[in-house]
Design an enzyme around this catalytic site. Structure first.
Site, mmCIF file in Angstrom:
data_model
loop_
_atom_site.group_PDB
_atom_site.id
_atom_site.type_symbol
_atom_site.label_atom_id
_atom_site.label_comp_id
_atom_site.label_asym_id
_atom_site.label_seq_id
_atom_site.Cartn_x
_atom_site.Cartn_y
_atom_site.Cartn_z
ATOM 1 N N GLY A 185 0.010 -5.039 36.616
ATOM 2 C CA GLY A 185 0.400 -5.547 37.768
ATOM 3 C C GLY A 185 0.631 -7.043 37.445
ATOM 4 O O GLY A 185 -0.083 -7.772 36.827
ATOM 5 N N GLN A 244 1.433 -15.681 40.293
ATOM 6 C CA GLN A 244 0.585 -16.015 38.952
ATOM 7 C C GLN A 244 1.418 -16.413 37.865
ATOM 8 O O GLN A 244 0.742 -16.891 36.869
ATOM 9 C CB GLN A 244 0.087 -14.553 38.496
ATOM 10 C CG GLN A 244 -0.854 -14.105 39.357
ATOM 11 C CD GLN A 244 -1.194 -12.604 38.909
ATOM 12 O OE1 GLN A 244 -0.575 -11.521 39.336
ATOM 13 N NE2 GLN A 244 -2.239 -12.437 37.918
ATOM 14 N N CYS A 251 -7.926 -9.089 36.203
ATOM 15 C CA CYS A 251 -6.726 -9.773 36.699
ATOM 16 C C CYS A 251 -6.396 -10.670 35.452
ATOM 17 O O CYS A 251 -7.159 -11.288 34.793
ATOM 18 C CB CYS A 251 -7.183 -10.424 37.807
ATOM 19 S SG CYS A 251 -5.746 -11.582 38.540
ATOM 20 N N LEU A 252 -5.079 -10.721 35.419
ATOM 21 C CA LEU A 252 -4.585 -11.493 34.238
ATOM 22 C C LEU A 252 -4.771 -12.853 34.371
ATOM 23 O O LEU A 252 -4.811 -13.748 33.735
ATOM 24 C CB LEU A 252 -3.012 -11.418 34.116
ATOM 25 C CG LEU A 252 -2.522 -10.111 33.539
ATOM 26 C CD1 LEU A 252 -1.066 -9.948 33.364
ATOM 27 C CD2 LEU A 252 -3.123 -9.449 32.306
ATOM 28 N N HIS A 302 -4.349 -4.993 45.360
ATOM 29 C CA HIS A 302 -4.660 -6.104 44.277
ATOM 30 C C HIS A 302 -3.468 -7.372 44.387
ATOM 31 O O HIS A 302 -3.905 -8.520 44.506
ATOM 32 C CB HIS A 302 -5.120 -5.724 42.831
ATOM 33 C CG HIS A 302 -5.630 -6.623 41.900
ATOM 34 N ND1 HIS A 302 -6.809 -6.851 41.594
ATOM 35 C CD2 HIS A 302 -4.685 -7.676 41.331
ATOM 36 C CE1 HIS A 302 -6.779 -7.831 40.832
ATOM 37 N NE2 HIS A 302 -5.364 -8.424 40.414
ATOM 38 N N GLU A 303 -2.421 -6.697 43.957
ATOM 39 C CA GLU A 303 -1.178 -7.745 43.825
ATOM 40 C C GLU A 303 -1.010 -8.333 45.342
ATOM 41 O O GLU A 303 -0.421 -9.531 45.310
ATOM 42 C CB GLU A 303 -0.142 -7.141 43.254
ATOM 43 C CG GLU A 303 -0.440 -6.448 41.892
ATOM 44 C CD GLU A 303 -0.997 -7.463 40.919
ATOM 45 O OE1 GLU A 303 -0.708 -8.871 40.960
ATOM 46 O OE2 GLU A 303 -1.556 -7.100 39.930
ATOM 47 N N HIS A 320 -2.812 -11.374 45.922
ATOM 48 C CA HIS A 320 -2.163 -12.495 45.352
ATOM 49 C C HIS A 320 -1.249 -13.325 46.217
ATOM 50 O O HIS A 320 -1.222 -14.530 46.351
ATOM 51 C CB HIS A 320 -1.666 -12.086 44.140
ATOM 52 C CG HIS A 320 -2.574 -12.172 42.730
ATOM 53 N ND1 HIS A 320 -3.146 -12.992 42.368
ATOM 54 C CD2 HIS A 320 -2.793 -11.057 42.073
ATOM 55 C CE1 HIS A 320 -3.851 -12.672 41.277
ATOM 56 N NE2 HIS A 320 -3.846 -11.360 41.183
#
Length: 173
Positions: free
Chosen positions: A50, A55, A98-99, A140-141, A144
């Site tokens: 995701g 991001q 997380c990236l 989660h996304e 952000h």
């Protein structure tokens, strides 16, 4: 399509952007689809499951996701202006990564089911129920989009440990 740089928490300027609240998108345009295509390519390259637009430095309410397992055909999903309409009271814990917080994983509790509304790649409005990994990933996304990282759900000690681990991994790289 282009691979974009993923912002990370160990860079002060990146962190300031990651903490911004993303703005709604007015319409799904060719320009927005190009952004979503870039995001998807970036996510696959990372690799991840995701990615929120913020991001990659674009603070707009857009998410891409692909929960296909390794060896399965790709199944990209696009979420424009997603909103949660309802959440279950029961929670599930899931080890998240997380990236933007590379090399760190920790358990976060979230509602096990959510009902969401969003626009898809074609600009159509969709209402859908998410559970399991899909529910975890979409929440989660969506965090952000509000300037919230998964480590913000952790205790101060665990959050500090996460930041130290990310910085140490970056120095070693």
């Amino acid at each position: 399509m282009a691979i974009r740089r993923i912002l990370t928490v160990d860079n002060a300027a990146d962190l300031a952007t990651l903490k911004k609240i993303s703005t709604p998108v007015e319409a799904v345009t060719d320009e927005l689809r190009a952004l979503m295509d870039d995001m998807l390519e970036t996510m696959y390259d990372a690799p991840g499951i995701g990615l929120a637009a913020v991001q990659v430095g674009e603070p707009v309410r857009v998410i891409v996701m692909d929960l296909a397992r390794e060896g399965e055909d790709k199944a990209p999903r696009y979420f424009v202006n997603p909103e949660i309409l309802a959440s279950s009271e029961d929670l599930q814990g899931y080890e998240e990564g997380c990236l933007s917080v590379p090399e760190y994983y920790d358990e976060v509790e979230r509602p096990s089911k959510v009902t969401l509304r969003y626009m898809n790649y074609q600009g159509e409005t969709v209402v859908e129920e998410a559970e399991g990994l899909f529910a975890v990933c979409i929440q989660h996304e969506m965090d952000h989009l509000e300037g919230v990282l998964f480590i913000d759900h952790l205790s101060r000690l665990r959050r500090d440990r996460a930041m130290a681990k990310v910085k140490k991994a970056r120095r070693a790289a």
